[in-house]
Design an enzyme around this catalytic site. Structure first.
Site, PDB file in Angstrom:
ATOM      1  N   HIS A 169       0.901  -1.207  -0.119  1.00 15.96           N
ATOM      2  CA  HIS A 169      -0.017   0.107   0.163  1.00 15.96           C
ATOM      3  C   HIS A 169       0.850   1.273  -0.010  1.00 15.96           C
ATOM      4  O   HIS A 169       0.319   2.299   0.361  1.00 15.96           O
ATOM      5  CB  HIS A 169      -1.118  -0.002   1.141  1.00 15.96           C
ATOM      6  CG  HIS A 169      -1.727  -1.139   1.433  1.00 15.96           C
ATOM      7  ND1 HIS A 169      -2.886  -1.651   0.815  1.00 15.96           N
ATOM      8  CD2 HIS A 169      -1.242  -2.270   2.184  1.00 15.96           C
ATOM      9  CE1 HIS A 169      -3.232  -2.626   1.106  1.00 15.96           C
ATOM     10  NE2 HIS A 169      -2.559  -3.441   1.969  1.00 15.96           N
ATOM     11  N   SER A 299      16.987  20.126 -14.779  1.00 16.35           N
ATOM     12  CA  SER A 299      15.796  21.086 -14.969  1.00 16.35           C
ATOM     13  C   SER A 299      16.331  22.390 -15.665  1.00 16.35           C
ATOM     14  O   SER A 299      17.427  22.802 -15.054  1.00 16.35           O
ATOM     15  CB  SER A 299      15.117  21.281 -13.549  1.00 16.35           C
ATOM     16  OG  SER A 299      14.635  22.385 -13.419  1.00 16.35           O
TER      17      SER A 299
END
Length: 493
Positions: A169, A299
Protein backbone atom coordinates in the site's frame (compact mmCIF):
# COMPACT_ATOMS: atom_id res chain seq x y z
CA UNK A 1 33.59 14.08 -58.70
CA UNK A 2 30.80 11.96 -60.20
CA UNK A 3 28.39 13.67 -62.65
CA UNK A 4 25.32 15.27 -61.13
CA UNK A 5 26.77 15.30 -57.60
CA UNK A 6 26.22 19.04 -57.11
CA UNK A 7 22.60 18.93 -58.22
CA UNK A 8 21.85 15.93 -56.02
CA UNK A 9 23.46 17.67 -53.05
CA UNK A 10 21.28 20.72 -53.67
CA UNK A 11 18.15 18.54 -53.71
CA UNK A 12 19.15 16.78 -50.48
CA UNK A 13 19.82 20.12 -48.82
CA UNK A 14 16.40 21.41 -49.88
CA UNK A 15 14.68 18.24 -48.64
CA UNK A 16 16.45 18.50 -45.29
CA UNK A 17 15.30 22.10 -44.91
CA UNK A 18 11.71 21.18 -45.82
CA UNK A 19 11.70 18.31 -43.31
CA UNK A 20 11.66 20.85 -40.48
CA UNK A 21 8.37 22.21 -41.80
CA UNK A 22 6.49 18.91 -41.55
CA UNK A 23 5.63 16.62 -38.66
CA UNK A 24 8.12 13.89 -37.86
CA UNK A 25 7.10 10.83 -35.89
CA UNK A 26 9.19 10.96 -32.69
CA UNK A 27 9.15 7.16 -32.50
CA UNK A 28 11.39 7.23 -35.58
CA UNK A 29 13.40 10.39 -35.00
CA UNK A 30 13.92 10.12 -31.22
CA UNK A 31 13.10 6.80 -29.64
CA UNK A 32 13.02 3.51 -31.56
CA UNK A 33 15.94 1.67 -33.13
CA UNK A 34 16.90 1.81 -36.77
CA UNK A 35 16.35 -1.95 -37.01
CA UNK A 36 12.72 -1.74 -35.95
CA UNK A 37 12.12 1.33 -38.08
CA UNK A 38 13.45 -0.49 -41.13
CA UNK A 39 11.12 -3.45 -40.61
CA UNK A 40 8.16 -1.10 -41.06
CA UNK A 41 9.71 1.01 -43.81
CA UNK A 42 8.18 1.50 -47.25
CA UNK A 43 11.14 -0.29 -48.84
CA UNK A 44 10.68 -3.35 -46.64
CA UNK A 45 6.92 -3.40 -47.12
CA UNK A 46 6.89 -3.08 -50.87
CA UNK A 47 9.86 -5.32 -51.56
CA UNK A 48 8.01 -7.93 -49.47
CA UNK A 49 4.97 -7.44 -51.71
CA UNK A 50 7.24 -8.21 -54.65
CA UNK A 51 8.66 -11.29 -52.97
CA UNK A 52 5.11 -12.51 -52.48
CA UNK A 53 4.35 -11.91 -56.14
CA UNK A 54 7.52 -13.84 -57.04
CA UNK A 55 6.55 -16.76 -54.77
CA UNK A 56 3.08 -16.85 -56.30
CA UNK A 57 4.36 -16.72 -59.89
CA UNK A 58 7.07 -19.29 -59.22
CA UNK A 59 4.59 -21.71 -57.65
CA UNK A 60 2.14 -21.18 -60.52
CA UNK A 61 4.94 -21.92 -62.98
CA UNK A 62 5.92 -25.08 -61.09
CA UNK A 63 2.32 -26.26 -61.15
CA UNK A 64 1.80 -25.81 -64.89
CA UNK A 65 -0.01 -22.50 -65.19
CA UNK A 66 0.99 -20.23 -68.12
CA UNK A 67 3.82 -18.52 -66.26
CA UNK A 68 7.33 -18.96 -67.66
CA UNK A 69 10.59 -19.39 -65.79
CA UNK A 70 11.90 -16.31 -67.57
CA UNK A 71 9.03 -14.21 -66.24
CA UNK A 72 9.69 -15.45 -62.71
CA UNK A 73 13.40 -14.61 -62.95
CA UNK A 74 12.62 -11.18 -64.36
CA UNK A 75 10.41 -10.46 -61.35
CA UNK A 76 12.97 -11.88 -58.92
CA UNK A 77 15.76 -9.65 -60.30
CA UNK A 78 13.75 -6.48 -59.62
CA UNK A 79 12.42 -7.23 -56.15
CA UNK A 80 14.27 -4.37 -54.44
CA UNK A 81 14.39 -1.97 -57.40
CA UNK A 82 11.28 0.09 -56.64
CA UNK A 83 10.44 3.39 -58.31
CA UNK A 84 8.49 5.01 -55.49
CA UNK A 85 7.85 8.20 -57.48
CA UNK A 86 6.20 6.19 -60.26
CA UNK A 87 4.18 4.22 -57.72
CA UNK A 88 2.97 7.47 -56.13
CA UNK A 89 1.97 8.74 -59.57
CA UNK A 90 -0.01 5.57 -60.26
CA UNK A 91 -1.68 5.66 -56.85
CA UNK A 92 -2.80 9.26 -57.37
CA UNK A 93 -4.40 8.18 -60.61
CA UNK A 94 -5.78 4.77 -59.60
CA UNK A 95 -6.56 5.47 -55.90
CA UNK A 96 -5.35 1.94 -55.10
CA UNK A 97 -1.95 1.28 -53.56
CA UNK A 98 -1.65 -2.40 -54.50
CA UNK A 99 -2.53 -1.82 -58.15
CA UNK A 100 -0.19 1.20 -58.22
CA UNK A 101 2.69 -1.04 -57.18
CA UNK A 102 1.61 -3.84 -59.51
CA UNK A 103 1.75 -1.40 -62.43
CA UNK A 104 5.09 -0.02 -61.24
CA UNK A 105 6.48 -3.56 -61.03
CA UNK A 106 5.07 -4.30 -64.47
CA UNK A 107 6.85 -1.34 -66.03
CA UNK A 108 10.11 -2.53 -64.47
CA UNK A 109 9.46 -6.09 -65.75
CA UNK A 110 7.38 -5.64 -68.93
CA UNK A 111 7.83 -9.26 -70.00
CA UNK A 112 6.17 -10.41 -66.77
CA UNK A 113 3.57 -7.66 -66.46
CA UNK A 114 0.70 -9.87 -67.61
CA UNK A 115 1.12 -12.46 -64.84
CA UNK A 116 1.81 -10.25 -61.81
CA UNK A 117 -0.86 -10.78 -59.11
CA UNK A 118 -2.48 -13.57 -61.15
CA UNK A 119 -5.59 -14.78 -59.33
CA UNK A 120 -4.77 -12.80 -56.19
CA UNK A 121 -6.55 -10.14 -54.19
CA UNK A 122 -4.94 -7.11 -52.53
CA UNK A 123 -4.79 -8.84 -49.15
CA UNK A 124 -2.55 -11.50 -50.65
CA UNK A 125 0.25 -8.94 -50.52
CA UNK A 126 -0.94 -6.61 -47.74
CA UNK A 127 -1.94 -9.16 -45.11
CA UNK A 128 0.81 -11.66 -45.83
CA UNK A 129 3.50 -8.95 -45.81
CA UNK A 130 2.18 -7.62 -42.50
CA UNK A 131 2.34 -11.09 -40.97
CA UNK A 132 5.95 -11.32 -42.12
CA UNK A 133 6.76 -7.93 -40.60
CA UNK A 134 4.90 -8.78 -37.40
CA UNK A 135 6.94 -11.96 -37.02
CA UNK A 136 10.25 -10.18 -37.63
CA UNK A 137 9.23 -7.46 -35.17
CA UNK A 138 8.24 -10.00 -32.52
CA UNK A 139 11.63 -11.68 -32.93
CA UNK A 140 13.34 -8.31 -32.53
CA UNK A 141 11.29 -7.57 -29.42
CA UNK A 142 12.16 -11.01 -28.05
CA UNK A 143 15.87 -10.30 -28.46
CA UNK A 144 15.61 -7.00 -26.60
CA UNK A 145 13.42 -8.55 -23.92
CA UNK A 146 15.91 -11.34 -23.26
CA UNK A 147 18.70 -8.78 -22.98
CA UNK A 148 16.81 -6.77 -20.34
CA UNK A 149 15.97 -9.97 -18.43
CA UNK A 150 19.62 -11.03 -18.44
CA UNK A 151 20.92 -7.69 -17.16
CA UNK A 152 18.15 -7.29 -14.60
CA UNK A 153 19.00 -10.74 -13.25
CA UNK A 154 22.64 -9.69 -12.88
CA UNK A 155 21.51 -6.67 -10.88
CA UNK A 156 19.31 -8.91 -8.71
CA UNK A 157 22.22 -11.24 -8.03
CA UNK A 158 24.55 -8.38 -7.08
CA UNK A 159 22.09 -7.07 -4.47
CA UNK A 160 20.53 -10.40 -3.50
CA UNK A 161 21.09 -9.90 0.23
CA UNK A 162 21.05 -6.11 0.66
CA UNK A 163 18.13 -5.51 3.08
CA UNK A 164 15.72 -2.73 2.24
CA UNK A 165 12.36 -1.55 3.42
CA UNK A 166 9.47 -3.40 1.81
CA UNK A 167 6.21 -1.67 1.01
CA UNK A 168 2.58 -2.69 0.79
CA UNK A 169 0.00 0.00 0.00
CA UNK A 170 3.12 2.18 -0.39
CA UNK A 171 3.42 2.04 3.39
CA UNK A 172 6.43 0.56 5.22
CA UNK A 173 6.12 -3.21 5.53
CA UNK A 174 8.30 -6.23 6.27
CA UNK A 175 11.83 -5.84 4.88
CA UNK A 176 12.91 -7.46 1.64
CA UNK A 177 16.15 -7.09 -0.34
CA UNK A 178 17.05 -4.90 -3.29
CA UNK A 179 17.79 -8.04 -5.31
CA UNK A 180 14.49 -9.71 -4.42
CA UNK A 181 12.58 -6.61 -5.52
CA UNK A 182 14.45 -6.71 -8.84
CA UNK A 183 13.32 -10.31 -9.36
CA UNK A 184 9.72 -9.07 -9.22
CA UNK A 185 10.44 -6.72 -12.12
CA UNK A 186 12.32 -9.48 -13.92
CA UNK A 187 9.64 -12.13 -13.47
CA UNK A 188 7.06 -9.85 -15.07
CA UNK A 189 9.33 -9.78 -18.12
CA UNK A 190 9.70 -13.56 -18.03
CA UNK A 191 5.91 -13.87 -18.26
CA UNK A 192 5.99 -11.40 -21.17
CA UNK A 193 8.69 -13.47 -22.86
CA UNK A 194 6.54 -16.59 -22.61
CA UNK A 195 3.70 -14.70 -24.27
CA UNK A 196 5.96 -13.37 -27.07
CA UNK A 197 7.36 -16.86 -27.66
CA UNK A 198 3.83 -18.22 -27.92
CA UNK A 199 2.81 -15.54 -30.40
CA UNK A 200 5.84 -16.25 -32.60
CA UNK A 201 5.24 -19.99 -32.46
CA UNK A 202 1.53 -19.77 -33.32
CA UNK A 203 1.66 -16.96 -35.90
CA UNK A 204 0.54 -18.31 -39.26
CA UNK A 205 0.43 -17.17 -42.86
CA UNK A 206 -2.73 -15.92 -44.57
CA UNK A 207 -1.66 -17.70 -47.70
CA UNK A 208 -3.38 -17.83 -51.08
CA UNK A 209 -7.06 -17.49 -50.21
CA UNK A 210 -8.62 -15.25 -52.85
CA UNK A 211 -11.09 -12.41 -52.72
CA UNK A 212 -13.42 -13.60 -49.96
CA UNK A 213 -11.29 -16.45 -48.71
CA UNK A 214 -12.97 -19.11 -50.88
CA UNK A 215 -10.06 -19.52 -53.37
CA UNK A 216 -12.65 -19.42 -56.16
CA UNK A 217 -10.36 -17.66 -58.68
CA UNK A 218 -7.54 -20.14 -58.11
CA UNK A 219 -9.98 -23.02 -58.46
CA UNK A 220 -10.90 -21.55 -61.84
CA UNK A 221 -7.24 -21.21 -62.85
CA UNK A 222 -6.68 -24.89 -62.01
CA UNK A 223 -9.90 -25.90 -63.78
CA UNK A 224 -11.64 -27.22 -60.71
CA UNK A 225 -8.69 -29.15 -59.26
CA UNK A 226 -9.08 -28.60 -55.50
CA UNK A 227 -5.86 -30.45 -54.64
CA UNK A 228 -3.80 -28.09 -56.81
CA UNK A 229 -5.37 -25.03 -55.20
CA UNK A 230 -4.42 -26.35 -51.77
CA UNK A 231 -0.95 -27.23 -53.01
CA UNK A 232 -0.46 -23.69 -54.35
CA UNK A 233 -1.44 -22.32 -50.93
CA UNK A 234 1.02 -24.67 -49.22
CA UNK A 235 3.90 -23.87 -51.58
CA UNK A 236 3.63 -20.12 -51.29
CA UNK A 237 3.36 -20.43 -47.51
CA UNK A 238 6.58 -22.46 -47.33
CA UNK A 239 8.43 -20.20 -49.77
CA UNK A 240 7.70 -17.25 -47.49
CA UNK A 241 9.11 -19.07 -44.47
CA UNK A 242 5.97 -20.16 -42.62
CA UNK A 243 5.13 -23.67 -41.46
CA UNK A 244 1.38 -23.28 -41.46
CA UNK A 245 -1.56 -21.22 -42.72
CA UNK A 246 -4.64 -19.98 -40.96
CA UNK A 247 -7.32 -22.63 -41.47
CA UNK A 248 -9.87 -20.21 -42.89
CA UNK A 249 -9.89 -16.50 -43.72
CA UNK A 250 -12.20 -13.97 -45.25
CA UNK A 251 -10.45 -11.53 -47.49
CA UNK A 252 -8.19 -10.83 -44.48
CA UNK A 253 -6.77 -12.98 -41.74
CA UNK A 254 -8.76 -12.57 -38.53
CA UNK A 255 -8.06 -9.22 -36.92
CA UNK A 256 -8.09 -11.04 -33.58
CA UNK A 257 -4.49 -11.91 -34.44
CA UNK A 258 -3.54 -8.23 -34.36
CA UNK A 259 -5.39 -7.80 -31.06
CA UNK A 260 -3.50 -10.75 -29.57
CA UNK A 261 -0.13 -9.46 -30.79
CA UNK A 262 -0.72 -5.93 -29.54
CA UNK A 263 -1.93 -7.36 -26.23
CA UNK A 264 1.40 -9.15 -25.82
CA UNK A 265 3.22 -5.88 -26.51
CA UNK A 266 0.97 -4.14 -24.03
CA UNK A 267 2.06 -6.72 -21.45
CA UNK A 268 5.67 -5.64 -21.89
CA UNK A 269 4.55 -2.04 -21.56
CA UNK A 270 2.73 -2.86 -18.32
CA UNK A 271 5.84 -4.54 -16.88
CA UNK A 272 8.14 -1.70 -17.87
CA UNK A 273 5.72 0.91 -16.54
CA UNK A 274 5.47 -0.86 -13.18
CA UNK A 275 9.25 -1.07 -12.83
CA UNK A 276 9.65 2.50 -14.04
CA UNK A 277 7.24 3.75 -11.40
CA UNK A 278 9.07 1.81 -8.69
CA UNK A 279 12.40 3.27 -9.79
CA UNK A 280 10.96 6.79 -9.80
CA UNK A 281 9.63 6.33 -6.25
CA UNK A 282 12.95 4.88 -5.05
CA UNK A 283 14.84 7.74 -6.70
CA UNK A 284 12.57 10.14 -4.82
CA UNK A 285 13.68 8.37 -1.60
CA UNK A 286 17.32 8.60 -2.78
CA UNK A 287 17.74 4.85 -2.36
CA UNK A 288 18.34 4.12 -6.01
CA UNK A 289 19.07 6.27 -9.05
CA UNK A 290 18.91 5.82 -12.80
CA UNK A 291 21.96 6.83 -14.90
CA UNK A 292 22.77 10.54 -14.90
CA UNK A 293 25.47 11.82 -17.23
CA UNK A 294 28.17 14.32 -16.31
CA UNK A 295 26.74 17.23 -18.31
CA UNK A 296 23.07 16.22 -18.09
CA UNK A 297 20.64 18.97 -17.05
CA UNK A 298 17.82 17.89 -14.77
CA UNK A 299 15.79 21.09 -14.91
CA UNK A 300 15.99 24.34 -16.87
CA UNK A 301 15.13 26.27 -13.69
CA UNK A 302 16.34 24.12 -10.78
CA UNK A 303 19.98 23.40 -11.53
CA UNK A 304 20.40 20.94 -8.64
CA UNK A 305 17.77 18.49 -9.88
CA UNK A 306 18.41 14.93 -11.06
CA UNK A 307 15.07 14.01 -12.56
CA UNK A 308 14.46 10.33 -13.45
CA UNK A 309 13.91 11.27 -17.10
CA UNK A 310 14.75 7.83 -18.53
CA UNK A 311 12.25 6.08 -16.27
CA UNK A 312 9.68 8.77 -16.98
CA UNK A 313 10.20 8.37 -20.71
CA UNK A 314 9.99 4.60 -20.40
CA UNK A 315 6.66 4.92 -18.59
CA UNK A 316 5.44 7.41 -21.15
CA UNK A 317 6.22 5.20 -24.15
CA UNK A 318 4.91 2.12 -22.37
CA UNK A 319 1.63 3.87 -21.64
CA UNK A 320 1.30 4.78 -25.32
CA UNK A 321 1.83 1.16 -26.36
CA UNK A 322 -0.71 -0.02 -23.79
CA UNK A 323 -3.28 2.42 -25.19
CA UNK A 324 -3.00 0.95 -28.70
CA UNK A 325 -4.29 -2.44 -27.58
CA UNK A 326 -7.84 -1.14 -27.37
CA UNK A 327 -7.47 0.10 -30.94
CA UNK A 328 -6.76 -3.42 -32.22
CA UNK A 329 -9.55 -4.88 -30.11
CA UNK A 330 -12.04 -2.37 -31.52
CA UNK A 331 -10.88 -3.18 -35.04
CA UNK A 332 -11.36 -6.91 -34.51
CA UNK A 333 -14.83 -6.33 -33.10
CA UNK A 334 -16.04 -4.07 -35.90
CA UNK A 335 -15.08 -6.07 -38.98
CA UNK A 336 -18.04 -6.70 -41.31
CA UNK A 337 -18.64 -10.06 -42.96
CA UNK A 338 -15.60 -11.10 -45.06
CA UNK A 339 -13.85 -7.71 -44.67
CA UNK A 340 -14.25 -3.96 -44.40
CA UNK A 341 -11.67 -1.33 -45.26
CA UNK A 342 -12.01 0.75 -42.11
CA UNK A 343 -9.17 -1.29 -40.62
CA UNK A 344 -6.64 -0.17 -43.23
CA UNK A 345 -5.60 3.34 -42.21
CA UNK A 346 -6.00 2.32 -38.58
CA UNK A 347 -3.58 -0.60 -38.82
CA UNK A 348 -1.00 1.46 -40.74
CA UNK A 349 -0.69 3.42 -37.49
CA UNK A 350 -1.35 0.95 -34.68
CA UNK A 351 0.77 -2.01 -35.82
CA UNK A 352 4.10 -0.28 -36.50
CA UNK A 353 3.73 2.24 -33.69
CA UNK A 354 3.06 -0.47 -31.10
CA UNK A 355 6.27 -2.24 -32.08
CA UNK A 356 8.28 0.98 -32.30
CA UNK A 357 7.07 2.11 -28.87
CA UNK A 358 7.91 -1.20 -27.19
CA UNK A 359 11.26 -1.34 -28.96
CA UNK A 360 12.04 2.11 -27.55
CA UNK A 361 10.75 1.10 -24.13
CA UNK A 362 13.07 -1.90 -23.96
CA UNK A 363 16.05 0.15 -25.14
CA UNK A 364 15.41 2.51 -22.23
CA UNK A 365 14.84 -0.33 -19.76
CA UNK A 366 18.16 -1.95 -20.62
CA UNK A 367 19.95 1.40 -20.37
CA UNK A 368 18.42 2.13 -16.96
CA UNK A 369 19.33 -1.30 -15.56
CA UNK A 370 22.91 -1.09 -16.84
CA UNK A 371 23.52 2.28 -15.16
CA UNK A 372 21.42 1.91 -12.03
CA UNK A 373 23.09 3.25 -8.88
CA UNK A 374 22.21 1.90 -5.43
CA UNK A 375 22.79 3.88 -2.22
CA UNK A 376 23.10 1.32 0.63
CA UNK A 377 23.58 3.93 3.37
CA UNK A 378 20.34 5.71 2.54
CA UNK A 379 18.55 2.36 2.29
CA UNK A 380 19.93 1.40 5.71
CA UNK A 381 18.89 4.74 7.20
CA UNK A 382 15.30 4.38 5.98
CA UNK A 383 15.15 0.77 7.10
CA UNK A 384 16.44 1.63 10.57
CA UNK A 385 13.83 4.34 10.95
CA UNK A 386 11.08 1.75 10.65
CA UNK A 387 12.82 -1.35 11.96
CA UNK A 388 11.92 -0.88 15.66
CA UNK A 389 8.24 -1.18 14.76
CA UNK A 390 8.89 -4.31 12.74
CA UNK A 391 10.95 -5.84 15.54
CA UNK A 392 8.18 -5.56 18.15
CA UNK A 393 7.40 -9.28 17.97
CA UNK A 394 11.07 -10.00 18.74
CA UNK A 395 10.83 -7.55 21.67
CA UNK A 396 7.71 -9.37 22.90
CA UNK A 397 9.44 -12.77 22.78
CA UNK A 398 12.52 -11.35 24.56
CA UNK A 399 10.33 -9.98 27.34
CA UNK A 400 8.49 -13.28 27.77
CA UNK A 401 11.81 -15.14 27.84
CA UNK A 402 12.92 -12.80 30.65
CA UNK A 403 9.88 -13.87 32.69
CA UNK A 404 7.27 -11.28 31.73
CA UNK A 405 3.55 -11.73 31.08
CA UNK A 406 2.88 -11.89 27.36
CA UNK A 407 -0.39 -9.91 27.49
CA UNK A 408 1.05 -7.18 29.71
CA UNK A 409 4.13 -6.88 27.51
CA UNK A 410 1.97 -6.64 24.40
CA UNK A 411 0.06 -3.70 25.90
CA UNK A 412 3.28 -1.96 26.90
CA UNK A 413 4.68 -2.33 23.38
CA UNK A 414 1.44 -1.02 21.91
CA UNK A 415 1.48 2.08 24.11
CA UNK A 416 5.16 2.80 23.49
CA UNK A 417 4.76 2.25 19.73
CA UNK A 418 1.93 4.79 19.55
CA UNK A 419 4.04 7.30 21.48
CA UNK A 420 7.08 6.70 19.23
CA UNK A 421 4.87 7.10 16.15
CA UNK A 422 3.61 10.42 17.46
CA UNK A 423 7.19 11.55 18.08
CA UNK A 424 7.99 10.92 14.41
CA UNK A 425 4.78 12.25 12.85
CA UNK A 426 3.75 15.05 15.18
CA UNK A 427 7.10 16.38 16.39
CA UNK A 428 9.31 15.41 13.45
CA UNK A 429 11.66 13.52 15.74
CA UNK A 430 13.33 10.15 15.31
CA UNK A 431 11.82 6.79 16.12
CA UNK A 432 12.65 6.41 19.84
CA UNK A 433 10.77 3.16 20.50
CA UNK A 434 13.94 1.33 21.58
CA UNK A 435 14.81 4.04 24.10
CA UNK A 436 11.28 3.98 25.50
CA UNK A 437 11.31 0.20 25.92
CA UNK A 438 14.78 0.19 27.45
CA UNK A 439 13.51 2.58 30.15
CA UNK A 440 10.49 0.38 30.87
CA UNK A 441 11.10 -1.97 33.85
CA UNK A 442 9.06 -4.66 32.08
CA UNK A 443 11.91 -5.04 29.59
CA UNK A 444 14.78 -4.73 32.04
CA UNK A 445 17.49 -7.22 31.21
CA UNK A 446 16.28 -7.75 27.65
CA UNK A 447 18.81 -7.35 24.82
CA UNK A 448 16.63 -5.27 22.51
CA UNK A 449 19.36 -3.95 20.21
CA UNK A 450 20.19 -7.42 18.88
CA UNK A 451 16.65 -7.56 17.51
CA UNK A 452 17.47 -4.67 15.19
CA UNK A 453 19.51 -6.73 12.74
CA UNK A 454 17.59 -6.26 9.47
CA UNK A 455 18.79 -9.61 8.14
CA UNK A 456 16.59 -11.34 10.70
CA UNK A 457 13.53 -10.07 8.87
CA UNK A 458 14.28 -10.66 5.18
CA UNK A 459 13.25 -14.30 5.32
CA UNK A 460 14.42 -16.31 2.31
CA UNK A 461 14.78 -13.32 0.00
CA UNK A 462 18.46 -14.02 -0.90
CA UNK A 463 17.78 -17.71 -1.42
CA UNK A 464 14.74 -16.87 -3.55
CA UNK A 465 16.95 -14.71 -5.78
CA UNK A 466 19.40 -17.59 -6.16
CA UNK A 467 16.63 -20.06 -7.00
CA UNK A 468 15.01 -17.63 -9.43
CA UNK A 469 18.25 -17.18 -11.34
CA UNK A 470 19.02 -20.92 -11.37
CA UNK A 471 15.55 -22.17 -12.24
CA UNK A 472 14.11 -19.38 -14.40
CA UNK A 473 16.90 -17.18 -15.75
CA UNK A 474 19.57 -19.74 -16.63
CA UNK A 475 17.27 -21.72 -18.99
CA UNK A 476 16.45 -18.44 -20.77
CA UNK A 477 20.14 -17.63 -21.05
CA UNK A 478 20.84 -21.05 -22.49
CA UNK A 479 17.96 -20.82 -24.94
CA UNK A 480 19.06 -17.41 -26.21
CA UNK A 481 22.81 -17.58 -25.74
CA UNK A 482 23.44 -16.52 -29.34
CA UNK A 483 21.29 -13.41 -28.96
CA UNK A 484 22.99 -12.52 -25.69
CA UNK A 485 26.43 -13.06 -27.20
CA UNK A 486 25.62 -10.64 -30.01
CA UNK A 487 24.15 -8.05 -27.66
CA UNK A 488 21.65 -5.37 -28.60
CA UNK A 489 22.32 -1.86 -29.71
CA UNK A 490 21.31 0.84 -27.24
CA UNK A 491 20.23 3.90 -29.16
CA UNK A 492 18.58 7.30 -28.68
CA UNK A 493 18.54 7.22 -24.87
Amino acid sequence: MEPGWASRFAVQKKEKKLSHLTYENPLISRYASQEMSQIWSAQKKHSTWRRLWVALAESQHEMGLPVTAEQVESLRAAVDDIDFDLAAKYEKELRHDVMAHAHTYGERCPDAKAIIHLGATSCFVTDNSELIMIRESLERVRTRLVSVIDHLAKFAKEYRDLPCLGFTHLQPAQPTTVGKRATLWCYDLILDLEEIEYRIETLRFRGVKGTTGTQATFLQLFKGDHAKVDELDRRVTEKMGFKDRYAVTGQTYSRKVDAQVLSSLSGIGQSAHKAGNDIRILQNRKELEEPFEKNQIGSSAMAYKRNPMRSERMCSLARFAISLTANAEDTAATQWMERTLDDSANRRLSLPQSFLAIDATLILYRNIVDGMVVYPKVIEKHLNEELPFMATEEFLMAGVEAGGDRQDLHEQIRVHSQAAGAEVKVHGGKNDLIERLQKDPAFAGCDLTSALDARKYIGRAPEQVDAFIADIIEPVRQRYQNDLAQGTEDLKV
